[in-house]
Structures are given as structure tokens and as C-alpha cells.
Design an enzyme around this catalytic site. Structure first.
Site, short mmCIF file in Angstrom:
data_model
loop_
_atom_site.label_atom_id
_atom_site.label_comp_id
_atom_site.label_asym_id
_atom_site.label_seq_id
_atom_site.Cartn_x
_atom_site.Cartn_y
_atom_site.Cartn_z
N HIS A 545 0.94 -1.38 -0.31
CA HIS A 545 0.35 -0.23 0.26
C HIS A 545 0.86 1.32 -0.12
O HIS A 545 0.05 2.24 0.84
CB HIS A 545 -0.81 0.01 1.32
CG HIS A 545 -2.09 -0.97 0.78
ND1 HIS A 545 -2.43 -1.96 2.79
CD2 HIS A 545 -2.05 -2.15 0.07
CE1 HIS A 545 -3.27 -2.52 2.18
NE2 HIS A 545 -2.79 -2.85 0.75
C1 LIG Z 1 0.60 -7.36 -5.00
C2 LIG Z 1 -0.25 -6.30 -4.06
C3 LIG Z 1 -1.28 -6.83 -3.44
C4 LIG Z 1 -2.64 -5.85 -3.58
N1 LIG Z 1 -3.67 -6.04 -2.50
C5 LIG Z 1 -4.63 -5.12 -2.35
C6 LIG Z 1 -5.83 -5.58 -2.36
O1 LIG Z 1 -5.97 -6.69 -1.56
N2 LIG Z 1 -6.62 -4.59 -1.75
C7 LIG Z 1 -6.50 -3.07 -2.41
O2 LIG Z 1 -7.38 -1.83 -2.10
N3 LIG Z 1 -5.68 -3.24 -3.01
C8 LIG Z 1 -4.11 -3.61 -2.96
N4 LIG Z 1 -3.31 -3.29 -3.07
C9 LIG Z 1 -2.94 -1.65 -3.68
C10 LIG Z 1 -3.29 -1.70 -4.81
O3 LIG Z 1 -3.18 -2.04 -6.23
C11 LIG Z 1 -2.54 -0.37 -4.84
O4 LIG Z 1 -2.64 0.88 -4.34
C12 LIG Z 1 -2.85 0.43 -6.50
O5 LIG Z 1 -2.63 0.25 -7.97
C13 LIG Z 1 -2.04 1.45 -6.34
O6 LIG Z 1 -2.42 3.03 -7.74
P1 LIG Z 1 -1.38 3.37 -8.53
O7 LIG Z 1 -2.45 4.04 -9.79
O8 LIG Z 1 -0.69 4.07 -7.77
O9 LIG Z 1 -0.09 2.79 -9.23
P2 LIG Z 1 -0.03 1.61 -9.89
O10 LIG Z 1 -1.04 0.68 -10.09
O11 LIG Z 1 1.14 0.82 -9.15
O12 LIG Z 1 0.52 1.45 -11.15
C14 LIG Z 1 1.51 2.67 -11.42
C15 LIG Z 1 2.25 1.81 -12.51
O13 LIG Z 1 3.04 3.08 -13.52
C16 LIG Z 1 4.14 2.11 -13.99
N5 LIG Z 1 5.69 2.66 -14.38
C17 LIG Z 1 6.68 2.61 -13.17
N6 LIG Z 1 7.29 3.66 -13.21
C18 LIG Z 1 7.07 3.75 -14.77
C19 LIG Z 1 7.92 4.32 -15.99
N7 LIG Z 1 9.08 5.25 -15.40
N8 LIG Z 1 7.77 4.34 -16.70
C20 LIG Z 1 6.35 3.21 -17.82
N9 LIG Z 1 5.24 2.90 -17.14
C21 LIG Z 1 6.24 2.93 -15.12
C22 LIG Z 1 3.80 0.95 -13.28
O14 LIG Z 1 4.29 -0.28 -13.71
C23 LIG Z 1 2.07 0.46 -13.32
O15 LIG Z 1 1.89 -0.09 -14.02
C24 LIG Z 1 -1.98 -4.05 -3.74
C25 LIG Z 1 -1.00 -4.46 -4.34
C26 LIG Z 1 -0.03 -5.31 -4.57
C27 LIG Z 1 1.29 -4.61 -5.59
#
Ligand SMILES: Cc1cc2nc3c(=O)[nH]c(=O)nc-3n(C[C@H](O)[C@H](O)[C@H](O)COP(=O)(O)OP(=O)(O)OC[C@H]3O[C@@H](n4cnc5c(N)ncnc54)[C@H](O)[C@@H]3O)c2cc1C
Length: 616
Positions: A545
Site C-alpha cells: 500500500h
Molecule cells: C501485490 C499487491 C497486492 C495488493 N492487494 C490489494 C488489495 O487486496 N486491495 C486493495 O485495495 N489494494 C491492494 N493493493 C494496492 C493497490 O493495488 C495499489 O494501491 C494501487 O495499484 C496503486 O495505484 P496507482 O495508480 O497509484 O499505481 P499502480 O497501480 O502501481 O500503477 C503504476 C504503474 O506505473 C508503471 N510505471 C512505473 N514506473 C514507470 C515508468 N518509469 N514508465 C512507465 N510506466 C511506469 C507501473 O508499471 C505501474 O503499472 C495491492 C497491491 C499489490 C502490488
């Protein structure tokens, strides 16, 4: 939509990172304005109809060694972790964390978002503003959903396809053991942003009609394939940095092909223009890195990696937060229904499950093994036992926010832990995580050019004694529930604290059944408490998280973006993902990442003059 490597010279909006929030922004804006040219550049692979992403119970495959759908960030070794490093995997695929996560449906407390608005000075980000957007995201298929839940949003929330032997028994056992928190209906909703301190079954981001994961690409991006030719996503791309004109206005991004997915791709750095806006949405690890490689960050960090500073913004990469989690496994009866065989890749069990899935779209793959839990807040006598270190935190943070829990405590119908240390058999696991850890960490780049280079990462886990006290309390409390569960058959010593074998707290390695309800609670000596603290330090894990590394707050208080998500000191550049969270939320963070994406889309639509009706 474009083919995987076809990239035009210019788009209206370029989105760096195609995770949860990035895909929401792209999907919403593309749907609202068919003429808007949008490009998502995502580091990982596509996910379309891939069973590993679509079939819920396959999620452990993303965390297996060698997985390419997560990127693992390894921290500096820390004394607070008994000298070890923490490893934090993040989603790396179209859909990001939302396409690999555990699908636990958990929403923040209303006061979390109200703090974002008042304490952190962000008008428009309070719970009253975000609840309509939370509703807009989801269709709540669980019976008994109240007014904060959505009825026609794209992402479905349900109880999944099957209830294992641990859901109702957990609620019944916990309520019997803890009558002060009983007395509410078994199906009470603890995800209405206000209700806490109830033991209840746990919903999932799973569509009960199809049995599939509710991720963003399958609901907001892929369905636009035919109707929105202006929405492009390109996978396997590393965004290096943002490009600027002479007036510090973002003009686009520079990128390279990620060699992991394009081993024969061109090596040189290319650029693409974003004529209206550049949105960084690379998550709490990726977004500060893109800013720092663009010269936006703390002087010392940028000098250390040879990047010329463009904007002095010392908050970039600071304020790292997560939840601190312990997974505590127990032996389960042979006849119990658990997910061990499926999670540990027993081919027979998976084949049987796939056959069932293909016939019905449901059991048993449409489940995440997270059965039930509680957002737990102490009563005065429990508070006293948490000790003076936590009392201070309570007085300053919790006391005036009755909707804020201190711990999440719940049950998984599977072994969550190091399977190499215990025999193959059936298990269940108690999970506890600290809702608002005190300690903070940071993430910074260690290389000015190379996106694959490891980060300088300090997670802060257990650096505060208050955090240790809360987590070790969670071990003791959840253990009393576990040993009264009908399928309890013992405690695998290898995955429990190293209590002295003569101690009253020593692990009971094999049991014929649960202990009687009136069995006295286990007493822990000072030596036992030391063993428990050592265990917590040796095993505490990320809850996946990560949050807060491009915090939305005033610049003079370490902020990176303002409440319209604009990066301070430049124009035409926003950050939209969980990294903007200025303070923690009492929840698994998918829901908050989704609502940040929704809010970002609303803000961008307003600024670009796109007419869009939102909020149900
Ligand atoms: C293993 C796991 C289990 C989880 N379980 C839960 C759950 O059960 N319930 C829940 O509510 N939440 C859960 N979470 C948390 C939730 O999924 C995250 O909080 C959420 O995905 C965050 O969203 P975001 O848009 O901030 O970033 P992300 O979804 O992490 O997206 C960021 C994206 O940017 C890309 N990226 C990074 N750097 C670069 C770059 N330089 N160039 C191009 N692309 C790039 C990455 O590849 C990624 O796809 C879990 C997360 C993980 C990893």
C-alpha cells in the site's frame, strides 16, 4: 487503439504509467471526448484476457519468483527489521496494482479524506466531494449496500463465488470471544466510510456475474477498442523524464523500450509530445523517480545522480507510507476447505478449478481467500495495554476521529508465509496490519538515466515503538481468535515467535481441535514480549500500500502537487496516483487509487473544457 510499439509524434495528453489511476484518467477522458488524443506509456505488459489477471485465485502467481508483472523494490537493510531489507512488489502491467492485487475491497474512513482537505489544505478532496466519485467507480453487488455504494459503476464488488469454512466461523468465534464488539448483524457493511469495530465478512473486487477480477483496463480501457481510436496504450515502455520548453512548461516525455519486454527494441531514447498535458501516474515508486530524473526534487538527491535541478522540491520521494503487516499461519483440519492446493500450484486442483470456472465462471477460482475481518479500534482498557508509546499517538491522531481504526485483523483460508519452512498441508492465516503507522520513509533514484536502476528506499517499517506495540498486540489478539476456530489444529513453530519452549506462550505444534471458549487468554512474560518483538521485526511485511511520495499539500510543508494535482514550479504537468496521498488511509488502497484517478479525470476535464456528467 495503437499496436504495442506504434507511437505517434504527438498527443493531447501523455500519461506516464498505466496503472490504476492512469487507466482511470485515460478511460474516463477518452469516453468523455472521442477527439481527445491520449497516450498511455506503461512499463509492463498488457493484460487483456490473460487468466493470470482475469481469474482471481491466480493472483499469487504475480508474486512468485521471476514474476514480470510486478517490480520488486528492495530497501536498505534496517536495524528496525532485524538487519534485513524489506522487499515491496508493485504492479507492473497495464492496470498496475489493480491487475495483480489481492482484490480486497476496503474503503478509507471519511475522516481520512476530510484530513486531506482540512489538515493538508486541499479544497475539494474531503469525503463529501469524494463519495460521489467512489460511487461512480463501482457497482456494489453485495446485498445490503448503503447510500455510499455505487449501483452502476464499471467495477463490480461482490462476495466472490464461494464461501470457505473460515468466513462465518471467524465472525462467530470473534463475536463470542469479544462480546463488546458483537451485537451487529453478521452482514454489516464496514466499508461505508464510517462503520468500524465490527467483525464481518469481507467483500472483493470480483464481478459475481462473470467471476472475474474487477480491474481498470478490462472495464475502462479494453472496451473502448472499437469506439475510441484516439486512445492509445503502449506497453513495455520506460518513461525516463518529462521534457520542457524554456518557460518550464511540460511538452512531453522521453522514453526507452523496457528491455524486459522488448529485448530487441531500439536502445536510444525517444520523445513524444503531449500538447495539452503530461500526467505522471507511475505509482508511489515510479512517479517520484520520473520527477527526479526531470530535475524536480531535492538538491542533494539530484546532485548525487548528476541531474541538473529544474525545480527545488525537497518533498519529492519523501513521506513514504505503507501499512505494516504480520501474517500468522495456523494448521487447519484436513477436511477444511482452503486455497492451499491452488495457491501452491497443485496442477490437479488448478485443473479442477479451471474446469469448474469454464463451466460456471465461478467457484473456486473467483475468490481471493480473504474471508472476514475487522477494522479494530481499542476500548479504554485495550488502549492502556498498548502502552505509553501508543497513547501519545492516540492523543494526537485518533482521539477526535472515532471513525479511525488502529488495526485491521482478518483471516485468510490459505497459508500466507514461507511454504519452505513448513510441511505441505492445509492452513489458515491470521493477518494484522497497522492502519496508520507513525514512521515515514523515502524513495529516491540512484541513477540519473537508468529507469531500471534500484532505488534508494527506506520504508520506515517499525522504526517507531508505537508501531511495534500495535502490531504485536495484533499478534496476541488474533491468536486468541485463531485457537478457537473450529478448524484450528495447531501452530507451526517455524512461523511463530521463538518463545521459550517452557513458556506459557510457546507454540502448540499439534492440537486435536480448538481450545474451549473459556480457556484463559495466553499470558506473555517480558521474555515472551521480547521474542514477539523480534518476530515482528524479522517478519513484518509490506501490505503493498505504498503512498505519499508526491504529497498533495502546501509546497512549504513538503508538498509536491497542489490540490489541482499540478506539480509546483512548472506548468502543464500533473501527478495522478496514490503517491499524491498526503496522509494515510485506513484501508487497502485500491479504492483510494481509483478515486484519485476519478478526481484527476474530473479536474482535467474541467480544465480542458470537456463536458462530462459525473457522480451518481
Ligand atoms: C501485490 C499487491 C497486492 C495488493 N492487494 C490489494 C488489495 O487486496 N486491495 C486493495 O485495495 N489494494 C491492494 N493493493 C494496492 C493497490 O493495488 C495499489 O494501491 C494501487 O495499484 C496503486 O495505484 P496507482 O495508480 O497509484 O499505481 P499502480 O497501480 O502501481 O500503477 C503504476 C504503474 O506505473 C508503471 N510505471 C512505473 N514506473 C514507470 C515508468 N518509469 N514508465 C512507465 N510506466 C511506469 C507501473 O508499471 C505501474 O503499472 C495491492 C497491491 C499489490 C502490488
Amino acid at each position: 487503439m495503437s499496436t504495442p510499439t506504434q507511437i505517434n509524434e504527438e498527443y493531447d495528453i501523455v500519461i506516464a504509467g498505466g496503472g490504476v489511476a492512469g487507466c482511470v484518467v485515460a478511460g474516463r477522458l477518452a469516453a468523455a471526448d472521442p477527439d481527445l488524443r491520449i497516450l498511455i506509456l506503461e512499463a509492463g505488459p498488457p493484460t487483456y484476457n490473460d487468466p493470470a489477471h482475469v481469474q482471481p485465485a491466480r493472483y499469487p502467481s504475480h508474486l512468485a519468483p521471476g514474476s514480470r508483472t510486478v517490480r520488486v523494490h528492495t530497501s536498505r537493510p534496517s536495524a528496525a527489521l532485524g538487519g534485513r531489507s524489506a522487499a515491496v512488489p508493485c504492479g507492473q502491467c497495464l492496470g498496475g496494482g489493480g491487475s495483480v492485487n489481492f482484490m480486497m475491497y476496503t474503503r478509507a474512513s471519511a475522516s481520512d479524506y476530510d484530513d486531506w482537505e482540512t489538515v493538508h489544505e486541499n479544497p475539494g478532496w474531503g469525503s463529501k466531494d469524494l463519495i460521489p466519485l467512489l460511487r461512480m467507480t463501482e457497482t456494489y453487488q453485495v446485498p445490503g449496500g448503503g447510500p455510499t455504494h455505487g449501483t452502476d459503476g464499471p467495477l463490480k464488488v461482490s462476495l466472490g463465488g464461494i464461501s470457505h469454512d473460515f468466513q462465518e466461523p471467524f465472525v462467530q468465534v470473534a463475536r463470542t470471544l469479544d462480546p463488546a464488539r458483537a451485537g451487529k448483524p453478521y452482514y454489516i457493511d464496514t466499508n461505508d466510510l464510517l462503520t468500524i469495530n465490527v467483525y464481518t465478512r469481507w467483500p472483493r473486487w470480483i464481478n459475481e456475474e462473470t467471476g472475474t477480477r474487477s480491474d481498470v483496463p478490462h472495464n475502462l480501457i479494453y472496451p473502448l477498442k472499437e469506439t475510441r481510436p484516439n486512445l492509445h496504450y503502449v506497453t513495455g515502455i520506460h518513461v525516463k523524464h518529462v521534457t520542457f520548453d524554456d518557460e518550464n512548461r511540460a511538452t512531453g516525455v522521453a522514453f526507452t523500450f523496457n528491455p524486459l519486454f522488448h529485448p530487441d527494441g531500439p536502445a536510444e531514447t525517444r520523445t513524444v509530445r503531449g500538447t495539452k498535458l503530461v500526467v505522471i501516474s507511475a505509482g508511489s515508486f515510479g512517479s517520484p523517480g520520473i520527477l527526479e530524473r526531470s530535475g524536480i526534487g531535492a538538491k542533494g538527491v539530484l546532485e548525487g545522480v548528476g541531474v541538473k535541478q529544474r525545480v527545488d522540491l525537497p518533498g519529492v520521494g519523501e513521506n513514504y507510507q505503507d501499512h505494516n503487516m504480520l501474517f500468522i499461519p495456523y494448521l487447519a483440519a484436513d477436511e477444511a476447505q482452503t486455497f492451499d492446493a491452488i495457491f501452491h500450484n497443485d496442477e490437479g486442483a488448478i485443473d479442477a478449478a479451471i474446469t469448474e470456472f469454464s463451466k460456471t465462471g465461478m467457484d473456486p477460482l473467483s475468490h481471493n481467500a480473504v474471508e472476514a475481518g475487522i477494522k479494530w479500534r481499542p476500548d479504554p482498557s485495550e488502549l492502556a495495554k498498548l502502552g505509553p508509546e501508543f497513547q501519545e499517538v492516540w492523543d494526537s491522531y485518533f482521539v477526535n476521529s472515532p471513525d479511525k481504526p488502529v488495526l485491521w485483523i482478518g483471516i485468510f483460508s490459505v497459508l500466507v508465509g514461507d511454504a519452505t519452512l513448513v510441511p505441505r498441508r492445509k492452513y489458515f492465516t491470521m493477518g494484522v496490519y497497522t492502519e496508520y503507522p507513525v514512521a515515514r520513509g523515502h524513495v529516491h533514484i540512484t541513477h540519473g538515466e537508468d529507469v531500471s536502476a534500484s532505488l534508494d528506499f527506506v520504508p520506515g517499517y517499525l522504526e517507531s515503538m508505537a508501531d511495534v506495540k500495535v502490531l504485536t498486540w495484533g499478534y496476541k489478539f488474533s491468536r486468541e481468535i485463531a485457537r478457537r476456530m473450529p478448524h484450528f489444529r495447531g501452530e507451526p513453530a517455524a512461523l511463530h515467535p521463538a518463545f521459550d519452549p517452557g513458556s506459557k506462550a510457546a507454540a502448540v505444534q499439534h492440537a486435536e481441535g480448538p481450545v474451549a471458549f473459556d480457556t484463559p487468554r495466553i499470558e506473555y512474560s517480558d521474555e515472551d514480549d521480547r521474542a514477539l518483538e523480534a518476530y515482528a521485526r524479522a517478519t513484518v511485511s509490506t501490505t503493498w500500500h505504498a503512498l505519499g511520495t508526491c504529497a498533495m499539500k502546501p509546497r512549504e510543508r513538503g508538498g509536491v502537487v497542489d490540490s489541482r494535482l499540478n506539480v509546483y514550479g512548472v506548468q502543464g504537468l500533473k501527478v495522478a496516483d496514490l503517491s499524491i496521498g498526503p496522509g494515510n488511509v485506513s484501508a487497502n488502497t485500491y479504492s483510494t487509487a481509483l478515486v484519485i484517478g476519478e478526481k484527476a479525470a474530473v479536474i482535467i476535464a474541467e480544465e480542458l473544457g470537456i463536458k462530462w456528467r459525473y457522480g451518481n
